[in-house]
Design an enzyme around this catalytic site. Sequence first.
Site, PDB file in Angstrom:
ATOM      1  CB  SER A 137      -0.211  -8.277  -1.190  1.00  0.00           C
ATOM      2  OG  SER A 137      -1.005  -9.137  -0.392  1.00  0.00           O
ATOM      3  CE  LYS A 148      -4.444  -1.616   1.513  1.00  0.00           C
ATOM      4  NZ  LYS A 148      -4.256  -3.080   1.734  1.00  0.00           N
ATOM      5  CD  GLU A 190     -10.381   4.363   1.210  1.00  0.00           C
ATOM      6  OE1 GLU A 190     -10.238   5.592   1.021  1.00  0.00           O
ATOM      7  OE2 GLU A 190      -9.652   3.511   0.667  1.00  0.00           O
TER       8      GLU A 190
HETATM    9  C1  LIG Z   1      -5.199  -4.083   1.411  1.00  0.00           C
HETATM   10  C2  LIG Z   1      -4.489  -5.341   1.151  1.00  0.00           C
HETATM   11  C3  LIG Z   1      -4.854  -6.202   0.084  1.00  0.00           C
HETATM   12  C4  LIG Z   1      -6.053  -5.973  -0.797  1.00  0.00           C
HETATM   13  O1  LIG Z   1      -6.037  -4.814  -1.563  1.00  0.00           O
HETATM   14  P1  LIG Z   1      -5.772  -4.814  -3.135  1.00  0.00           P
HETATM   15  O2  LIG Z   1      -6.097  -3.419  -3.524  1.00  0.00           O
HETATM   16  O3  LIG Z   1      -6.678  -5.818  -3.761  1.00  0.00           O
HETATM   17  O4  LIG Z   1      -4.345  -5.167  -3.343  1.00  0.00           O
HETATM   18  C5  LIG Z   1      -4.097  -7.332  -0.151  1.00  0.00           C
HETATM   19  N1  LIG Z   1      -3.041  -7.641   0.634  1.00  0.00           N
HETATM   20  C6  LIG Z   1      -2.667  -6.861   1.678  1.00  0.00           C
HETATM   21  C7  LIG Z   1      -1.506  -7.291   2.500  1.00  0.00           C
HETATM   22  C8  LIG Z   1      -3.378  -5.694   1.968  1.00  0.00           C
HETATM   23  O5  LIG Z   1      -2.993  -4.934   3.009  1.00  0.00           O
END
Ligand SMILES: *Cc1c(COP(=O)(O)O)cnc(C)c1O
Length: 412
Positions: free
Chosen positions: A380, A92, A114
């Site tokens: 992610s 993020k 948000e």
């Molecule tokens: C917020 C988040 C997501 C989901 O958001 P996307 O916009 O679909 O990437 C996925 N993995 C993690 C670790 C997150 O914090």
Amino acid sequence: MSSTTLPDALGHFGPYGGRYVPEVLMSPLEELERAYSDARLDPSFEAELHSLLHHYAGRPTPLYFASRLTESCGGAQIWLKREDLLHTGAHKINNCLGQILLARRMGKHRIIAETGAGQHGVATATVCALFGMECVVYMGEEDMRRQRLNVFRMRLLGATVVAVANGSRTLKDAISEAMRDWVTNVATTHYLLGSALGAHPYPMMVRDFHKVIGEETRAQSLEQIGRLPDTILACVGGGSNAIGVFYPFVGDASVRLIGIEAGGRGHRLGDHAARFSGGSPGVLHGAFSYLLQDDQGQVGLTHSVSAGLDYALIGPEHAWLHDRNRAEYVSISDADALTAAKTLARLEGIIPALESSHAIAEAIRRAPSEPNHVYVVNVSGRGDKDIDIYRENMPELDPDDSASSEQRGDAG
Ligand SMILES: *Cc1c(COP(=O)(O)O)cnc(C)c1O
């Protein structure tokens, strides 16, 4: 039109995307679009962003060969793109750094955002502290109760967290409230949206700030593996980490792209967040895309063990990749995601975020049948934020029952 030039001038990816907002939001969105187009043409913007990503956020992230996981699956080679190693623990921060530079360029000194589980709120509060800007984060009361630690983190970073008591008191209501604030305070305020969602230009802009994930993956694959991967897997909430890693490969027909949605605890509306199998096209928060809705067209309830995948609409560019059969979308259950997290922890010494665990689970499921393939899984985020939920679901590892029942009320 080549896919790499999408969206069109009105923000459409095929029939999806667009700008379905009240009239009062048209001019702020147009102002943002102009500012973003200017910034993209300015080499100093790109240079400053690159420097922050490198020196502050920790890019480039490694592409790591998971040899014990690969061996245990007995098939495809599994490589991990380590977005979990970035500052604040997830992808993020890429988007937050890009948007705060843009806000400064536009002369805005107040940032609103948000947040659902609090991850985007924490990343936003982080960049606001870094740039000395005022930060207001809207969060549903229910989410504040479930994610007390992240509320505290945001406050520690100097942000104001505003409790949203409308509707289901979760992410959807927090976005609506942030949009209301933006309408009133647009002269001073930038709305730092957290995923590849919302009205044009957000889905395009958020994608562009995350495409560095795919660009690095491409260069690292060529250097470390000697060729492009056969398959890229990423979890899809709103869709930002997935579109970030997919986008630089959309033109490579040999590379299969697989998005993983939250299969939750079952197939009934309200039990999952699998928009492609359970939803149909509709509008939410300014964009047209696949949406979970009931027979009356009311936005459906969603469920996932991972808060980041728990949203009723999928980002519009994914809808178009899906309809053109350029990407495939599948879902993974809560239970299989939890098992995959434990497997990765035990075999590689990496505790992934619950969201990322969905992508890992799909790789583990497929790998045995594709022995000559190379997979890249986008990890992610890291799992520290999910420890309470892991604890609650792995009682065999946490025999001190009094401690785990104390947490139970907060993690559910
Ligand atoms: C917020 C988040 C997501 C989901 O958001 P996307 O916009 O679909 O990437 C996925 N993995 C993690 C670790 C997150 O914090």
